[in-house]
Motif scaffolding. Structure first.
Motif, PDB file in Angstrom:
ATOM      1  N   ALA A  66      -3.146  -1.379   4.758  1.00 20.08           N
ATOM      2  CA  ALA A  66      -3.660  -1.501   3.399  1.00 20.08           C
ATOM      3  C   ALA A  66      -2.510  -1.851   2.461  1.00 20.08           C
ATOM      4  N   VAL A  67      -2.853  -2.626   1.424  1.00 22.58           N
ATOM      5  CA  VAL A  67      -1.869  -2.929   0.381  1.00 22.58           C
ATOM      6  C   VAL A  67      -2.567  -2.822  -0.970  1.00 22.58           C
ATOM      7  N   SER A  68      -1.762  -2.701  -2.003  1.00 20.55           N
ATOM      8  CA  SER A  68      -2.336  -2.854  -3.332  1.00 20.55           C
ATOM      9  C   SER A  68      -1.339  -3.605  -4.190  1.00 20.55           C
ATOM     10  N   ALA A  69      -1.880  -4.432  -5.086  1.00 24.61           N
ATOM     11  CA  ALA A  69      -1.037  -5.181  -6.018  1.00 24.61           C
ATOM     12  C   ALA A  69      -1.936  -5.644  -7.148  1.00 24.61           C
ATOM     13  N   ARG A  70      -1.318  -5.994  -8.264  1.00 19.18           N
ATOM     14  CA  ARG A  70      -2.143  -6.364  -9.408  1.00 19.18           C
ATOM     15  C   ARG A  70      -2.886  -7.677  -9.194  1.00 19.18           C
ATOM     16  N   GLU A  71      -2.183  -8.700  -8.687  1.00 22.23           N
ATOM     17  CA  GLU A  71      -2.857  -9.992  -8.516  1.00 22.23           C
ATOM     18  C   GLU A  71      -3.172 -10.213  -7.062  1.00 22.23           C
ATOM     19  N   LYS A  72      -4.428 -10.116  -6.721  1.00 21.57           N
ATOM     20  CA  LYS A  72      -4.810 -10.308  -5.327  1.00 21.57           C
ATOM     21  C   LYS A  72      -4.650 -11.762  -4.890  1.00 21.57           C
ATOM     22  N   GLY A  73      -4.954 -12.684  -5.826  1.00 17.32           N
ATOM     23  CA  GLY A  73      -5.065 -14.090  -5.451  1.00 17.32           C
ATOM     24  C   GLY A  73      -3.765 -14.742  -5.003  1.00 17.32           C
ATOM     25  N   ARG A  74      -2.627 -14.261  -5.569  1.00 20.65           N
ATOM     26  CA  ARG A  74      -1.349 -14.953  -5.348  1.00 20.65           C
ATOM     27  C   ARG A  74      -1.028 -15.116  -3.869  1.00 20.65           C
ATOM     28  N   ASP A  75      -0.535 -16.307  -3.519  1.00 27.49           N
ATOM     29  CA  ASP A  75      -0.157 -16.519  -2.113  1.00 27.49           C
ATOM     30  C   ASP A  75       1.259 -16.019  -1.909  1.00 27.49           C
ATOM     31  N   TRP A 113      -7.393  -4.447   0.945  1.00 28.41           N
ATOM     32  CA  TRP A 113      -6.829  -4.645  -0.390  1.00 28.41           C
ATOM     33  C   TRP A 113      -7.363  -3.599  -1.342  1.00 28.41           C
ATOM     34  N   HIS A 114      -6.470  -2.991  -2.084  1.00 29.24           N
ATOM     35  CA  HIS A 114      -6.909  -2.059  -3.129  1.00 29.24           C
ATOM     36  C   HIS A 114      -6.366  -2.557  -4.461  1.00 29.24           C
ATOM     37  N   MET A 115      -7.220  -2.558  -5.477  1.00 28.93           N
ATOM     38  CA  MET A 115      -6.742  -2.982  -6.793  1.00 28.93           C
ATOM     39  C   MET A 115      -5.948  -1.843  -7.435  1.00 28.93           C
ATOM     40  N   ASP A 116      -6.063  -0.675  -6.864  1.00 27.63           N
ATOM     41  CA  ASP A 116      -5.561   0.512  -7.523  1.00 27.63           C
ATOM     42  C   ASP A 116      -4.725   1.297  -6.491  1.00 27.63           C
ATOM     43  N   ALA A 117      -3.493   1.617  -6.869  1.00 22.96           N
ATOM     44  CA  ALA A 117      -2.584   2.283  -5.921  1.00 22.96           C
ATOM     45  C   ALA A 117      -3.065   3.696  -5.581  1.00 22.96           C
ATOM     46  N   THR A 118      -3.720   4.330  -6.520  1.00 22.43           N
ATOM     47  CA  THR A 118      -4.220   5.688  -6.261  1.00 22.43           C
ATOM     48  C   THR A 118      -5.343   5.648  -5.228  1.00 22.43           C
ATOM     49  N   GLN A 119      -6.176   4.605  -5.363  1.00 17.61           N
ATOM     50  CA  GLN A 119      -7.255   4.423  -4.391  1.00 17.61           C
ATOM     51  C   GLN A 119      -6.657   4.208  -2.988  1.00 17.61           C
ATOM     52  N   LEU A 120      -5.599   3.388  -2.914  1.00 18.72           N
ATOM     53  CA  LEU A 120      -4.922   3.183  -1.630  1.00 18.72           C
ATOM     54  C   LEU A 120      -4.427   4.516  -1.068  1.00 18.72           C
ATOM     55  N   ALA A 121      -3.834   5.329  -1.941  1.00 16.18           N
ATOM     56  CA  ALA A 121      -3.260   6.600  -1.483  1.00 16.18           C
ATOM     57  C   ALA A 121      -4.345   7.535  -0.962  1.00 16.18           C
ATOM     58  N   ARG A 122      -5.539   7.354  -1.479  1.00 21.51           N
ATOM     59  CA  ARG A 122      -6.658   8.236  -1.138  1.00 21.51           C
ATOM     60  C   ARG A 122      -7.409   7.723   0.090  1.00 21.51           C
ATOM     61  N   SER A 123      -7.149   6.449   0.447  1.00 21.84           N
ATOM     62  CA  SER A 123      -7.967   5.782   1.464  1.00 21.84           C
ATOM     63  C   SER A 123      -7.730   6.362   2.858  1.00 21.84           C
ATOM     64  N   ASN A 124      -8.762   6.392   3.662  1.00 19.58           N
ATOM     65  CA  ASN A 124      -8.630   6.924   5.019  1.00 19.58           C
ATOM     66  C   ASN A 124      -8.024   5.914   5.991  1.00 19.58           C
ATOM     67  N   ASP A 125      -7.686   4.721   5.480  1.00 20.38           N
ATOM     68  CA  ASP A 125      -7.054   3.698   6.319  1.00 20.38           C
ATOM     69  C   ASP A 125      -5.571   3.953   6.567  1.00 20.38           C
TER      70      ASP A 125
END
Lengths: 436, 436
Positions: free
Chosen positions: A42-51, A61-73
């Motif tokens: 899993a990753v998170s970053a502000r701009e998903k689209g950027r190559d 993909w997580h838009m939110d770092a807290t969500q990533l931290a909470r994710s079971n992945d």
């Protein structure tokens, strides 16, 4: 081989991108070292689209770092967002709350909230790795936390900010002013558009707070650190330092004293053949004086995506192997409250540059004020005017004094008296001398 | 707090005594770091009667280190006897056989039998710590095994023997001969009565074998290392090095090459402003070039009872905390057989000092032999005789050549041809130049 360690990376800037790229490219070697595969899930970053040209197929993909931290992945969270508050803090606190170890390069967060984070992590039994937060690629956190456990340390000091060391090195070599070298550093990407955090010494202070915690078992406390930046240093000061056998470096210094752990960041003169004095450009260097081992010096790249990623990945591999120890090497509950040894009690030698109004009696008055405070002078340098001048001029003249070790309070009292006497023009320049 | 870790110390020489003393004096701090008390419960040494002023009340005495390793009083065995065979080997093998982790400062033992010891330890699931075996108090084993796990290394090199560095530093500073400086080193306790092991480069080779194993994942193989000592270095060589911008150090160098891992120990010329070149006296220094982090330099005390004890105790604390990883960082079964890249394929610059018979045509013949082998010369220095001499003398004259990078085989062929031509008197002095 054991179950893979699933890693979530919050923040895909320079360092985050390096971490993801290297974890992918070296998966096999790292699995051999860790005893299990390490996989970015899993990753998170502000701009998903950027190559970003990163191997992110199948990665959540997580838009939110807290969500990533909470994710079971994810089994481990890497925080590379930066900043003492906001998303970075939320991400780290949430990961720990969910029982996940954390690896971070965030010196501001740990300097501010290190005690609370270490305490929470211990309660949950998870590791917090922050090798990348201090001196980039140099494994100094590991050395202090693990490699020197037999030692009580007397002093830890070093060059912890590559931007400042680059600027001072250029100023010294090319006899250029601060502003010009700063502008070049900005062009080369070594300094931010707003350089205050670096050149004002605050970045060094955050790193020093972490070194002091590791070295002396005190809770990190950046507000208790005396901080001066390098903006007032002139090419003249650097040339005089050279002439007198010193080099000027922005040092972070933590010392065990009778009145507690003295922590300070300021330009320092070091004897020019001291190991740390010889470290130039963006390189960082740390010297550690231990009661058992003696003096050790570590030097290497203090910044840059790859060098910092090297430290982040070492922490990930340690945790994958099962390393679990208190963040600062000893239980958080045993970290002493920071004592803030006051600078007025600092003892050491000083370089003082005075702009003296060139008239009879000035030198005598200055020397008398020093003597009143019991300060002994090691060197006095006053350059004469042009060889054929036979009378004092109207412009002030630079006088440089080097003192033997004295208390800072005495020195300040002497300088106040000299200013009050009216013999000098403008504030004195004061640079502390650091013992080898 | 968890159960104490019961430590048996085999060997009570300088290092063993320091270890026992420090474990006693710092019991409380070490327990806080380790999460459990660390207690010396058994020792062994040849002379029981000697008063070592150590806290040995209630500690079991064993006359035999193997018996100590077998004893049920100990959870961890510290081997500080020394030597690749005999009591040291028996002690370590027995401890592992009985499922006890081992900490040792014994470079000879691990260089010779490291693969077998690492394999046995893995089978029993016990750790083998040997931080103290390389570069004394510098935590370089930890840095390589854990701190740089993200990196493939290109080169590891350094000053690994304080005796040689002390002698070279004195020779250079005071323009003294090798024999005189060796005698002083012996007086000061820096060199043994039989100095061959140090000044012949063999001690450095043992340490290099361990560094190469950690850095490149090859089984340690001291017999595959090319070894030259410092006995042929003259004050003239050191003065010429200085003049040409170099310093001479006895380096151990391990490099990844197309034909395998090149491992060599010999006097080397380093550019004088290279970090390792500046390390003087008994201090050790190691530089590591990693593909991710770049270049790191570590410097500090390489020998001495306390500095070595610092490394031994760090290993003990790591094991007390639960650290358990393969001795060389990767499973022993994955260590590659050493490849022994032949020195004839070594590529680099060379310093060559020839004693040339002073007659017409000599210089031209030498230059022609170099050209035949495709060797380009960077510098040629021939000091004239006295300024008022107007004809060649009868004594040979020293000619110094610095080559650009060339293959060692080509250089040796050129020197053989030059010797066969009869223009030189005695064997050429050859010192390899190490790139920054």
């Amino acid at each position: 081989m054991a179950e893979p360690l699933r890693v979530g990376v919050a923040g895909l800037g320079t360092v985050g991108s390096s971490v993801v790229r290297i974890l992918g490219a070296k998966a096999e070697e790292l699995a051999a070292r860790a005893g299990r595969p390490i996989v970015v899930t899993a990753v998170s970053a502000r701009e998903k689209g950027r190559d970003r040209k990163l191997p992110l197929d199948g990665v959540a993909w997580h838009m939110d770092a807290t969500q990533l931290a909470r994710s079971n992945d994810v089994d481990l969270v890497v925080e590379l967002i930066g900043g003492a508050e906001g998303a970075a803090r939320g991400c780290v606190e949430t990961a720990i709350e969910f029982g996940r170890p954390v690896v971070t390069a965030n010196k501001a967060l740990l300097a501010r909230h290190g005690l609370a984070i270490a305490t929470a992590a211990e309660q949950k039994g998870v590791a917090v790795g922050f090798e990348a937060a201090v001196a980039g690629g140099i494994p100094i956190v590991k050395a202090l936390r693990e490699g020197l456990s037999a030692n009580s340390l007397n002093r830890v000091f070093g060059i912890l900010n590559g931007t400042c060391n680059y600027i001072l090195t250029r100023m010294e070599r090319e006899k250029l002013g601060f502003a010009e070298c700063l502008a070049d550093a900005q062009k080369l990407g070594y300094a931010e558009a707003d350089p205050t955090f670096d050149v004002g010494g605050f970045d060094t202070a955050h790193k020093l707070a972490l070194l002091a915690a590791l070295a002396f078992g005190v809770a990190p406390d950046p507000d208790g650190i005396y901080v001066e930046g390098i903006t007032s240093i002139t090419p003249f000061d650097l040339a005089m330092a050279e002439e007198l056998g010193y080099r000027v470096k922005l040092l972070g210094v933590a010392t065990r004293t009778d009145s507690g752990v003295e922590q300070r960041v300021h330009p320092s003169m070091l004897p020019k053949d001291a190991a740390v004095a010889r470290v130039d450009g963006v390189t960082n260097a740390v010297e550690i004086d231990g009661d058992v081992v003696g003096a050790l010096v570590f030097a290497g790249p203090g910044a840059g995506g790859d060098a910092t990623a090297s430290a982040v990945i070492a922490d990930i591999v340690d945790i994958a192997r099962g390393l679990r120890m208190p963040a600062f090497g000893v239980p958080a509950a045993s970290l002493a409250a920071p004592t803030r040894a006051p600078m007025s009690r600092h003892e050491g030698g000083y370089y003082i540059r005075l702009s003296v109004i060139d008239r009879p009696g000035a030198a005598a008055a200055i020397a008398a004020r020093m003597a009143e405070q019991g300060i002994s002078l090691k060197s006095i340098v006053q350059r004469g005017r042009e060889p054929d001048s036979d009378a004092p001029g109207v412009d002030p003249v630079a006088v440089v004094l080097i003192t033997y070790a004295t208390a800072e309070a005495a020195l300040r009292a002497a300088l106040d008296a000299i200013e009050a006497d009216g013999h000098i023009d403008g504030a004195p320049q004061v640079i502390r001398i650091e013992k080898r």
